[in-house]
Design an enzyme around this catalytic site. Structure first.
Site, short mmCIF file in Angstrom:
data_model
loop_
_atom_site.label_atom_id
_atom_site.label_comp_id
_atom_site.label_asym_id
_atom_site.label_seq_id
_atom_site.Cartn_x
_atom_site.Cartn_y
_atom_site.Cartn_z
N VAL A 68 0.87 -1.19 0.00
CA VAL A 68 0.00 0.00 0.00
C VAL A 68 0.90 1.24 0.00
CG1 VAL A 68 -1.84 -1.19 1.24
CG2 VAL A 68 -0.19 0.17 2.52
N THR A 96 4.42 10.95 1.50
CA THR A 96 5.04 11.85 2.47
C THR A 96 3.93 12.49 3.29
OG1 THR A 96 6.79 12.25 0.89
CG2 THR A 96 6.61 13.81 2.71
N GLU A 130 10.21 1.77 -13.08
CA GLU A 130 9.06 1.78 -13.98
C GLU A 130 9.52 1.84 -15.43
OE1 GLU A 130 6.07 4.62 -12.78
OE2 GLU A 130 6.35 3.99 -10.71
N ALA A 149 19.59 3.05 -1.52
CA ALA A 149 19.74 2.79 -2.97
C ALA A 149 19.12 3.95 -3.75
CB ALA A 149 19.06 1.47 -3.34
N LEU A 180 21.07 6.78 -6.15
CA LEU A 180 20.72 6.97 -7.57
C LEU A 180 20.35 8.42 -7.84
CD1 LEU A 180 18.63 3.71 -8.12
CD2 LEU A 180 20.81 4.28 -9.22
N CYS A 209 9.33 7.62 -6.05
CA CYS A 209 10.23 7.14 -4.99
C CYS A 209 11.33 8.10 -4.57
CB CYS A 209 10.87 5.85 -5.43
SG CYS A 209 9.72 4.48 -5.40
N LYS A 265 10.50 11.19 -2.22
CA LYS A 265 9.86 10.69 -1.00
C LYS A 265 10.86 9.93 -0.13
CE LYS A 265 7.04 7.11 -1.65
NZ LYS A 265 7.56 5.94 -0.95
N PHE A 280 7.05 10.97 -15.96
CA PHE A 280 8.31 11.35 -15.30
C PHE A 280 9.51 10.73 -15.98
CE2 PHE A 280 10.04 7.83 -12.74
CZ PHE A 280 9.01 6.91 -12.80
C1 UDX Z 1 3.59 2.74 -3.40
C2 UDX Z 1 4.66 3.71 -2.97
O1 UDX Z 1 4.74 4.73 -3.91
C3 UDX Z 1 5.96 3.01 -2.85
O2 UDX Z 1 6.96 3.83 -2.35
C4 UDX Z 1 5.82 1.92 -1.92
O3 UDX Z 1 7.04 1.24 -1.87
C5 UDX Z 1 4.67 1.03 -2.31
O4 UDX Z 1 3.49 1.75 -2.49
P1 UDX Z 1 2.85 2.08 -5.77
O5 UDX Z 1 2.43 0.66 -5.87
O6 UDX Z 1 3.51 2.69 -6.95
O7 UDX Z 1 3.91 2.26 -4.67
O8 UDX Z 1 1.64 2.97 -5.21
P2 UDX Z 1 0.17 3.08 -5.71
O9 UDX Z 1 0.13 2.90 -7.19
O10 UDX Z 1 -0.40 4.29 -5.08
O11 UDX Z 1 -0.53 1.77 -5.08
C6 UDX Z 1 -0.90 1.58 -3.77
C7 UDX Z 1 -2.25 0.88 -3.76
O12 UDX Z 1 -2.59 0.53 -2.42
C8 UDX Z 1 -3.41 1.74 -4.30
O13 UDX Z 1 -4.05 1.08 -5.37
C9 UDX Z 1 -4.34 1.90 -3.09
O14 UDX Z 1 -5.70 1.93 -3.45
C10 UDX Z 1 -3.99 0.67 -2.28
N1 UDX Z 1 -4.32 0.79 -0.86
C11 UDX Z 1 -3.94 1.86 -0.13
C12 UDX Z 1 -5.06 -0.24 -0.23
O15 UDX Z 1 -5.45 -1.20 -0.88
N2 UDX Z 1 -5.35 -0.11 1.10
C13 UDX Z 1 -5.00 0.97 1.83
O16 UDX Z 1 -5.30 1.03 3.03
C14 UDX Z 1 -4.25 1.99 1.19
C1 UDX Z 2 13.62 4.30 -9.16
C2 UDX Z 2 14.77 3.33 -8.94
O1 UDX Z 2 15.57 3.28 -10.13
C3 UDX Z 2 14.24 1.95 -8.59
O2 UDX Z 2 15.31 1.06 -8.32
C4 UDX Z 2 13.35 2.09 -7.37
O3 UDX Z 2 12.79 0.83 -7.03
C5 UDX Z 2 12.24 3.10 -7.62
O4 UDX Z 2 12.79 4.34 -8.01
P1 UDX Z 2 11.94 4.83 -11.13
O5 UDX Z 2 11.48 5.95 -10.28
O6 UDX Z 2 10.94 3.94 -11.76
O7 UDX Z 2 12.89 3.87 -10.29
O8 UDX Z 2 12.80 5.43 -12.32
P2 UDX Z 2 14.34 5.73 -12.66
O9 UDX Z 2 14.67 5.04 -13.92
O10 UDX Z 2 15.23 5.47 -11.53
O11 UDX Z 2 14.29 7.29 -12.98
C6 UDX Z 2 13.93 8.24 -12.00
C7 UDX Z 2 14.00 9.62 -12.58
O12 UDX Z 2 15.34 10.01 -12.83
C8 UDX Z 2 13.26 9.80 -13.90
O13 UDX Z 2 12.58 11.04 -13.89
C9 UDX Z 2 14.37 9.80 -14.92
O14 UDX Z 2 14.02 10.48 -16.10
C10 UDX Z 2 15.47 10.50 -14.15
N1 UDX Z 2 16.83 10.19 -14.63
C11 UDX Z 2 17.32 8.92 -14.58
C12 UDX Z 2 17.64 11.23 -15.09
O15 UDX Z 2 17.24 12.38 -15.13
N2 UDX Z 2 18.92 10.93 -15.49
C13 UDX Z 2 19.43 9.66 -15.45
O16 UDX Z 2 20.61 9.48 -15.82
C14 UDX Z 2 18.60 8.62 -14.98
#
Ligand code: UDX
Ligand code: UDX
Length: 463
Positions: free
Chosen positions: A86, A90, A161, A219, A223, A272, A275, A334
């Site tokens: 879930v 922040t 992603e 991590a 990054l 991520c 946050k 993003f």
């Molecule tokens: C989120 C966070 O962004 C990430 O940092 C964390 O590690 C995992 O949760 P993400 O899966 O991308 O990642 O979030 P989101 O797409 O918002 O999914 C969370 C889901 O949990 C939503 O679909 C929401 O409806 C659900 N939820 C939330 C429940 O089922 N029960 C709750 O009480 C709260």
């Molecule tokens: C990140 C981490 O990579 C992943 O391991 C963690 O589990 C979740 O957060 P994500 O947020 O999906 O994954 O995307 P990432 O590919 O890391 O890119 C993050 C942001 O940085 C994006 O906006 C991307 O465009 C930007 N980016 C990345 C740069 O601007 N320059 C780079 O060289 C690489």
């Protein structure tokens, strides 16, 4: 057969569980969520998230050993292992507002697990959480007095992603943290067995709970720090005629530095990085380490500076005013290959330009719906246009904000001829062929490289 439940059908739960299910056909997987329309989407042909390769895996497993449901309580009762993914946004209120993680969904979920359990279970933290959250979870879960026991494990998700399925199929490492007790070790071993269906054992790292929780934050902080570092240097390059791509290549050749994650940009986004760093900052403050907190906070501040700097540069280059000018923003996501707009720099740039009274047209192949929701408060002031050619028509400027490869393939002669002159391109991802654009007639502003402009007082590129 083991009954495996995942609470939270978002990006994390929704992209990891189908992959695990596809490798473990003998186990039964259910993904639940409080959001009914999200679950309905997971059950339909139109999945709620876009992720390359996900559709195939969901089709392959759904209805066989993978199920989606909103009946959270019933499935908790049946489960042997519960992954919790879930969201942990922040905090926006009270102590730690703007920094600490808001754990209310987590705690609510823990209580819900407790209330509906009739057997002992393994509970796996999949969401990113502050260090020592597992301890609080253990306390809540084991406060039942009904003879049930819950092992809490930390198994943070490192997938990115856009490449989530590929990352899950072939992870650099899987990290599992658990208690160093007999029961804790057994629980860890159970989770190791699950991943060992397809991940080589030497890539499955087991640690204590706190190392695992902290490693996820660290991590992401490392990054993001690389991006802020290269972006800080991009600002210096723009002042000095150094070229950020040449600098990145030169330093990246040092194996100790490495070439990945050195792409200067308009800024990092995603759910991520910001946050998790703020979370780390809060933790450091909490433990009386203000110097460490300030050190990491600077990574976020530098990112905000880069976004602001980009928008300010657009305004300054366009004769210090964009009021009433049509500006086409290419990209809302993003990053490329996702429909996700959370913390997208495109939204920050859009807001900054609207403050300057620009007329914004936003285009994106997959993310317009999400952008529209995020910018709901400004709805009437933004036009959403899926076709980039139509978006650029009659515009004074284009800003490349997401590195969608298709934007490099567009016919820029055609685009140029449809725009107001002088026509500007601000390439926030250094994605395009700047020399070619300049030859077409554009005034081109990359990140961390000299501008190529035909306008006086901005320096003329002749190479
Ligand atoms: C989120 C966070 O962004 C990430 O940092 C964390 O590690 C995992 O949760 P993400 O899966 O991308 O990642 O979030 P989101 O797409 O918002 O999914 C969370 C889901 O949990 C939503 O679909 C929401 O409806 C659900 N939820 C939330 C429940 O089922 N029960 C709750 O009480 C709260
Ligand atoms: C990140 C981490 O990579 C992943 O391991 C963690 O589990 C979740 O957060 P994500 O947020 O999906 O994954 O995307 P990432 O590919 O890391 O890119 C993050 C942001 O940085 C994006 O906006 C991307 O465009 C930007 N980016 C990345 C740069 O601007 N320059 C780079 O060289 C690489």
């Amino acid at each position: 057969m083991t009954n495996i439940l995942c609470i939270g059908a978002g990006y994390v739960g929704g992209s990891t569980m189908p992959v695990i299910a596809s490798h473990c056909p003998e186990h039964r997987f259910v993904i639940v969520d409080i959001n009914e329309s999200r679950i309905a989407a997971w059950q339909s042909d139109q999945l709620p998230i876009y992720e390359p390769g996900l559709e195939e895996i969901v089709h392959q497993t759904r209805g066989k050993n993978l199920f989606f449901s909103t009946e959270i309580n019933r499935h908790i009762a049946e489960a042997d292992i519960i992954f919790v993914s879930v969201n942990t946004p922040t905090k926006t209120f009270g102590q730690g507002a703007g920094r600490a993680a808001d754990l209310q969904f987590w705690e609510k979920t823990a209580r819900q697990i407790l209330e509906n359990s009739t057997s002992s279970k393994i509970v796996v933290e999949k969401s990113t959480l502050p260090v020592r959250t597992a301890e609080a979870m253990e306390r809540i879960l084991n406060s039942n007095g009904n003879g049930l026991y819950f092992d809490v494990l930390s198994n943070p998700e490192f997938l990115a992603e856009g490449t989530a399925i590929r990352d899950m199929q072939n992870p650099n490492r899987v990290l599992i943290g658990g208690r160093q007790t007999e029961s804790g070790r057994k629980a860890v071993e159970k989770l190791v067995e699950l991943y060992a269906h397809w991940v080589p054992r030497d890539r499955i790292i087991t640690t204590n709970l706190w190392s695992s929780e902290l490693s996820k934050l660290v991590a992401n902080a490392f990054l993001a720090q690389r991006i802020s570092s290269i972006n800080s240097i991009s600002a210096l390059c723009e002042k000095t005629e150094a070229n950020i791509s040449e600098v990145a290549n030169a330093i990246g050749r040092d194996e100790r530095i490495g070439h990945r994650f050195l792409q200067a940009s308009v800024g990092f986004g995603g759910s991520c990085f910001k946050k998790d760093i703020l979370n780390l900052v809060y933790l450091c403050e909490h433990y009386g380490l203000p110097e460490v907190a300030r050190y990491w906070e600077q990574v976020v501040l530098m990112n905000e500076f880069q976004e602001r700097r980009f928008a300010a540069n657009m305004v300054a280059s366009m004769f210090n005013t964009v009021a009433g000018k049509r500006i086409a923003l290419f990209g809302a996501a993003f990053k490329a290959n996702t429909s996700d707009t959370r913390e997208s720099p495109a939204l920050a740039v859009c807001r900054a330009l609207l403050e300057e009274k620009a007329q914004i047209v936003m285009t994106d192949p997959y993310a317009l719906e999400n952008a529209c929701q995020d910018l709901e408060d400004l709805e009437s002031r933004i036009t959403y246009e899926p076709d980039p050619y139509a978006a650029a028509k009659n515009a004074h400027a284009i800003a490349i904000l997401t590195e969608w490869p298709q934007y490099a393939e567009l016919d820029y002669e055609r685009i140029y001829s449809s725009m107001v002159k002088p026509a500007f391109i601000f390439d926030g991802r250094n994605l395009l062929d700047h020399r070619k654009l300049f030859e077409i007639g554009f005034n081109v502003y990359p990140i961390g490289k000299p501008a190529r402009t035909r306008l006086v007082n901005h320096g003329t590129e002749t190479d």
